[in-house]
Structure formats: structure tokens, C-alpha cells
Design an enzyme around this catalytic site. Structure first.
Site, PDB file in Angstrom:
ATOM      1  N   PRO A 100       3.355  -7.339  16.952  1.00  0.00           N
ATOM      2  CA  PRO A 100       2.040  -7.327  17.612  1.00  0.00           C
ATOM      3  C   PRO A 100       0.906  -7.217  16.583  1.00  0.00           C
ATOM      4  O   PRO A 100       1.017  -6.436  15.627  1.00  0.00           O
ATOM      5  CB  PRO A 100       2.087  -6.072  18.492  1.00  0.00           C
ATOM      6  CG  PRO A 100       3.495  -5.616  18.516  1.00  0.00           C
ATOM      7  CD  PRO A 100       4.231  -6.247  17.384  1.00  0.00           C
ATOM      8  N   GLY A 104      -0.400  -1.502  14.702  1.00  0.00           N
ATOM      9  CA  GLY A 104       0.136  -0.404  13.895  1.00  0.00           C
ATOM     10  C   GLY A 104       1.528  -0.684  13.349  1.00  0.00           C
ATOM     11  O   GLY A 104       2.182   0.203  12.808  1.00  0.00           O
ATOM     12  N   LEU A 105       2.007  -1.925  13.480  1.00  0.00           N
ATOM     13  CA  LEU A 105       3.364  -2.228  12.998  1.00  0.00           C
ATOM     14  C   LEU A 105       3.354  -3.105  11.743  1.00  0.00           C
ATOM     15  O   LEU A 105       4.369  -3.703  11.381  1.00  0.00           O
ATOM     16  CB  LEU A 105       4.191  -2.895  14.104  1.00  0.00           C
ATOM     17  CG  LEU A 105       4.480  -2.007  15.324  1.00  0.00           C
ATOM     18  CD1 LEU A 105       5.359  -2.737  16.314  1.00  0.00           C
ATOM     19  CD2 LEU A 105       5.152  -0.705  14.896  1.00  0.00           C
ATOM     20  N   GLY A 106       2.214  -3.178  11.099  1.00  0.00           N
ATOM     21  CA  GLY A 106       2.157  -3.843   9.790  1.00  0.00           C
ATOM     22  C   GLY A 106       2.188  -5.363   9.863  1.00  0.00           C
ATOM     23  O   GLY A 106       2.690  -6.010   8.931  1.00  0.00           O
ATOM     24  N   ALA A 109       0.566  -7.189   6.773  1.00  0.00           N
ATOM     25  CA  ALA A 109       1.337  -7.061   5.527  1.00  0.00           C
ATOM     26  C   ALA A 109       2.618  -7.895   5.602  1.00  0.00           C
ATOM     27  O   ALA A 109       3.033  -8.511   4.609  1.00  0.00           O
ATOM     28  CB  ALA A 109       1.673  -5.591   5.268  1.00  0.00           C
ATOM     29  N   ALA A 110       3.239  -7.935   6.788  1.00  0.00           N
ATOM     30  CA  ALA A 110       4.484  -8.703   6.917  1.00  0.00           C
ATOM     31  C   ALA A 110       4.215 -10.199   6.782  1.00  0.00           C
ATOM     32  O   ALA A 110       4.986 -10.921   6.128  1.00  0.00           O
ATOM     33  CB  ALA A 110       5.155  -8.395   8.253  1.00  0.00           C
ATOM     34  N   ASP A 151       1.932   0.363   3.735  1.00  0.00           N
ATOM     35  CA  ASP A 151       2.438  -0.768   4.527  1.00  0.00           C
ATOM     36  C   ASP A 151       3.126  -1.797   3.636  1.00  0.00           C
ATOM     37  O   ASP A 151       4.254  -2.219   3.902  1.00  0.00           O
ATOM     38  CB  ASP A 151       1.292  -1.459   5.283  1.00  0.00           C
ATOM     39  CG  ASP A 151       0.847  -0.680   6.512  1.00  0.00           C
ATOM     40  OD1 ASP A 151       1.205   0.502   6.606  1.00  0.00           O
ATOM     41  OD2 ASP A 151       0.148  -1.258   7.359  1.00  0.00           O
TER      42      ASP A 151
HETATM   43  O1  PMV Z   1      -2.496   0.757  11.371  1.00  0.00           O
HETATM   44  P1  PMV Z   1      -1.491   0.625  10.297  1.00  0.00           P
HETATM   45  O2  PMV Z   1      -0.135   0.660  10.776  1.00  0.00           O
HETATM   46  O3  PMV Z   1      -1.726  -0.464   9.346  1.00  0.00           O
HETATM   47  O4  PMV Z   1      -1.491   1.977   9.483  1.00  0.00           O
HETATM   48  C1  PMV Z   1      -2.520   2.409   8.726  1.00  0.00           C
HETATM   49  C2  PMV Z   1      -2.119   3.702   8.095  1.00  0.00           C
HETATM   50  C3  PMV Z   1      -3.293   4.495   7.568  1.00  0.00           C
HETATM   51  O5  PMV Z   1      -2.738   5.656   6.960  1.00  0.00           O
HETATM   52  C4  PMV Z   1      -4.209   4.917   8.701  1.00  0.00           C
HETATM   53  C5  PMV Z   1      -4.089   3.698   6.546  1.00  0.00           C
HETATM   54  C6  PMV Z   1      -3.358   3.466   5.234  1.00  0.00           C
HETATM   55  O6  PMV Z   1      -3.807   2.589   4.494  1.00  0.00           O
HETATM   56  O7  PMV Z   1      -2.400   4.169   4.919  1.00  0.00           O
END
Ligand code: PMV
Length: 313
Positions: A100, A104-106, A109-110, A151
Site C-alpha cells: 500500500p 507505513g510499509l515502505g 523504498a521497496a 526503511d
Molecule cells: O512511514 P514509514 O513506514 O516510512 O516510517 C517512517 C518511520 C519514521 O521513524 C517515522 C521516520 C524515519 O525516517 O525513520
């Protein structure tokens, strides 16, 4: 240069402990989520065609030479080509992802990791996991502003990591004493990481002592969790997840929807649950020590867009 298509992929990730505080030098723990992935297929194109990118899910198509400098997909390609010392090849990269977006599941980056890997193989190079992680980190700066680096690390290494700050030379790969099962619950409400991270930064500028104390408390939870993961004492993780969620509420990054999903997961038997990632929306993660099917049903009924069951080992 390859004369046949090359495919690469990269998994999603979930932060188990320590989000936000990790941006301020505290440790965090993240795990790969192999049930979802981003894939990049690179196909040779006729001579002189240049490189095009097709993001199937976003219905987006762009030519590298027309893409603006900060377009993330084009930036990933240009940065990888520079690193490999290669000119723009004649090829098309097709990207698909089951992760998604802004959940919040990267996913960002993936996608970058899959592109970088596919491009390197297509051009006859092999990249170490550290190189992939470093290249993706540069793209993450566009998505996140000030990423901690967690990530790109967990996605490039595809193993549970204990991560301390982006300057740490090598991430510490976590050994998991006994497998444990998580439910990753997507609220279905996207939440751009950059917005949450900059909101926390604003609060930290206004109240460095208060937020610094919160970050240290989160850091203490992460260190304790690491011990339990390594010794195979997953039972003790549930309470720490609850405590981490409480601290994230105090930090102001949870939401009524995430709090409700946490409550539903706990009422349906999870031994701990917390938001995962930047918060505001996106996902929660719940620890399941028995069969997860009741919790999955309850979470779907409570409005979860998707529930992924994954085992950390
Ligand atoms: O929203 P995500 O899963 O990309 O997570 C971000 C994690 C944070 O700690 C909020 C930001 C970071 O760069 O570590």
C-alpha cells in the site's frame, strides 16, 4: 547490457518498535514483510529509444530525459546509473507493487530497491545489500525529508534489523530466538511520512526537553524488546508494544482510527498492538500468539482495508 528482460523485487517492511525516536538517534527494530513486494521488470528497447519508466499501479509513464530532477523514480535511476558509471540504456522499466502507498510499509523504498537492483543486473553489475541500501537512502530523502535510514536498511537486507541512526556503519541484523507471528493491519488511510515527521520536528523545536524525554523512553522500550526477540521470549513483546503505542499517542502521532484498530486487535486476542510507521494513518501491527483468524475477522469487521499475517524468524 542484457538482451532479455530482467526482473527484481524488494519486500515491504514494518517497524516493530522505535519509529520517530529513531530520527533522533534512538534505536528501532524493523522486520521485512515478505508477503508484499515491489517488482521492477526491465526490458530492452530499440537503439536510441532511451529509458522509460512505467508505473502500472499509478498509471504513470515517463521518459528519463523529460523527468524533473526530483521525480523519485527518475532520481533512483539517475543515481544508480551514476553509481554504476553507466550511460542511460535503451530500455523500459515496468514497476508494480502490492505494498500500500503511504501506508507505513515502505512502499517508496521497496520500489526504489527493485529499480536499482533490476537496473544493475540489466547492465551486468551486482550490487551488495549495503550499496542498495545507500542508493535507496538518497531517494528516501525525497520521500521523507530527513529519513532515519531504517526503511532502506531493512528492505535492502531483507532481515530483521536493530537500527541506530543513519550513521551506523553497518546495521545490526537481529537474530530471532524463536519465530513469532504478527498481523499487519492497514487502516486504508494513507498518511504521508514527511508530514508526520515534520510535525514531530516542529514539536521538538518547541519543547526539546519534553520530546527528548519521550524519545529516550521509547529507546528504552526498544532495547528491552531486542533482548526478548533474541532470547525467543515473544510473550514479553506484547506489553512492550502496548507501552510503545502509549508513548506514540503521547507524541501525538496516533489517530482515533489507529487507536480503535489497536483496541480491536487486543480484544480479539492479540497480546500487544501498536501503530507502525509514521502514524496519522497507515498501519498497526499486532502480536498474535494463537491462531489469528478471529483477530483477522474482527479487524476486517472494524474497517481494516487489509490484514497481512507474517511470521518473523
Ligand atoms: O512511514 P514509514 O513506514 O516510512 O516510517 C517512517 C518511520 C519514521 O521513524 C517515522 C521516520 C524515519 O525516517 O525513520
Amino acid at each position: 547490457m542484457s538482451d532479455r528482460p530482467i526482473q527484481s523485487s524488494a519486500p515491504g517492511k514494518a517497524i516493530l518498535f522505535g519509529e520517530h525516536a529513531v530520527v533522533y538517534g534512538q534505536p528501532a527494530i524493523a522486520v521485512p514483510v515478505l508477503e508484499v513486494a515491489a517488482r521492477a521488470v526491465i526490458v530492452p528497447a530499440p537503439t536510441g529509444a532511451g529509458l522509460s519508466l512505467v508505473a502500472t499501479d499509478l498509471e504513470e509513464r515517463l521518459r528519463l530525459k523529460d523527468a524533473p530532477p526530483w521525480e523519485p523514480l527518475a532520481f533512483a535511476v539517475r543515481h544508480a546509473l551514476r553509481h554504476l558509471g553507466e550511460p542511460e540504456p535503451d530500455a523500459t522499466i515496468v514497476i508494480r507493487s502490492s505494498i500500500p502507498i503511504a501506508g507505513g510499509l515502505g512502499s517508496g523504498a521497496a520500489v526504489s530497491a527493485a529499480i536499482v537492483r533490476a537496473l544493475a543486473s540489466f547492465l551486468g553489475h551486482s550490487l551488495s545489500r549495503e550499496e542498495v541500501s545507500r542508493l535507496v537512502f538518497e531517494v528516501e530523502k525525497i520521500h521523507h525529508g530527513t529519513p532515519s535510514g531504517i526503511d532502506n536498511t531493512v528492505i535492502a537486507f531483507e532481515q530483521p534489523v536493530y537500527f541506530v541512526g543513519r550513521e551506523s556503519a553497518r546495521p545490526e541484523l537481529l537474530s530471532v530466538g524463536a519465530p513469532f507471528t504478527l498481523l499487519i493491519v492497514d487502516s486504508g488511510r494513507p498518511s504521508p511520512t514527511k508530514r508526520l515527521v515534520s510535525r514531530v520536528r516542529g514539536d521538538w523545536h518547541r519543547d526539546p526537553d519534553g520530546l527528548g524525554a519521550l524519545f529516550r523512553q521509547i529507546g528504552a522500550v526498544v532495547r528491552e524488546a531486542r533482548g526478548h526477540i533474541e532470547s525467543g521470549d515473544a510473550g514479553a513483546l506484547g506489553l512492550l508494544m502496548d507501552e510503545n503505542h502509549r508513548l506514540l499517542i503521547e507524541l501525538g502521532v496516533s489517530s482515533p482510527t489507529l487507536d480503535r484498530l489497536v483496541q480491536v486487535a487486543k480484544a480479539a486476542g492479540a497480546s500487544g498492538a501498536k501503530l507502525s510507521g509514521a502514524g496519522g494513518g497507515g498501519c498497526i501491527v499486532a502480536l498474535i500468539e494463537t491462531d489469528g483468524s478471529d483477530a483477522i475477522k474482527a479487524l476486517r469487521k472494524a474497517g481494516a482495508a487489509r490484514v497481512i499475517q507474517t511470521t518473523v524468524e
